[in-house]
Design a protein around this motif. Structure first.
Motif: not given
Length: 290
Positions: A2-7, A250-262
């Motif tokens: 996920a964008a912004g989630r570093a392990p 465009h970029g839906f998964d990085q803009i809203a990484p917590g959304a179910d679709m992402a």
């Protein structure tokens, strides 16, 4: 992934290299990510960041690349290719080709199985990844076994209905896209002399490309050009996995990484990478014995 989630830092090792190149080219920075628990040799992914060809960096995508290494269980090499307009035309894809050649040459040192080698690109990085697959195919080396193209930027002509439809949404839209292509291609943009390595939608022959995963949202300005590429790949017999996400921009998964679709999109990508990279080496070995 996920964008912004570093392990957790104890889970991934980072190592920076600068690739020396001839012909007056500047050094090329790459960052290698290896999960601490990884047993070499592992599959390898060349990671190509997005940013419309004009922005982005290894550092900006550090969390994404690190999470990819941990979540897939492989070695990831992120490449700091030169940006336009200072590095125009095929410059970015040539940089990534140099990084791919280096990855293969250093495979033993960094613990990569070159029989399980993928390229992964997001947005502009997806377009570069596709151009890189074309370049590697045409030069005959290195051998890529998989390409993952995440809503890739492919066509400088920007003539499709979806490329006209997406304006003023606060995400990557037509105006930004036109400007980015102008920075990359200058006066050649939209003309007849654009290299397909820079704008892969220009390529007329797609056979021989590696198995491909492509996803895009139906509200993405790249929707039409991405679907056209997918259809042409399928028509050429290239193994293809295509996902279209309804209502996704465009970029839906990085803009809203917590959304179910992402979350669904990330899960689909990870599952596809694990499948492809678990089987690629044995498939190539079998092919070599024929």
């Amino acid at each position: 992934m996920a964008a912004g989630r570093a392990p957790d830092e104890t889970r991934v090792q980072r190592q920076d290299f600068t690739i020396s190149r001839g012909s007056g080219k500047p050094g090329l920075d790459v960052r290698v990510y290896r999960p601490q628990a990884l047993v070499p040799p592992s599959a390898g992914i060349l990671y190509i960041h997005g940013g419309g060809m004009v922005m982005g960096s290894i550092a900006a995508d550090d969390a994404y690349a690190a999470a990819l290494a941990v979540d897939v269980g492989c070695t990831v090499v992120s490449v700091g290719y030169g940006l336009a307009p200072e590095n125009p035309g095929t410059g970015p894809v040539e940089d990534c080709y140099d990084a791919l050649v280096w990855l293969v040459a250093q495979a033993s040192e960094i613990g990569v199985d070159v029989g399980r080698l993928a390229v992964f690109g997001v947005s502009a990085g997806g377009g570069i990844a596709c151009g890189l697959s074309l370049l590697a195919r045409d030069r005959g080396t290195p051998r890529l076994t998989y390409q993952m193209l995440i809503y890739p930027m492919l066509d400088d002509r920007s003539a499709t209905p979806s490329s006209h439809a997406i304006v003023d949404l606060g995400v990557w839209d037509r105006a930004a896209n036109l400007e980015a292509w102008r920075h990359l291609l200058g006066e050649d943009v939209g003309g007849s002399d654009v290299s397909p390595y820079a704008a892969p939608a220009r390529e007329t022959e797609l056979s021989g490309l590696p198995a491909t995963y492509l996803d895009v949202g139906d509200l993405d300005l790249f929707f039409d050009e991405d679907i056209q590429l997918a259809q042409r790949l399928a028509n050429c017999g290239v193994p293809l996995e295509l996902h279209v996400y309804p209502g996704a921009y465009h970029g839906f998964d990085q803009i809203a990484p917590g959304a179910d679709m992402a979350k669904t999109a990330r899960g689909n990508r990870l599952a596809a990478l694990r499948r492809a990279l678990a089987t690629a080496s044995s498939a190539i070995q079998s092919e070599g014995r024929k």
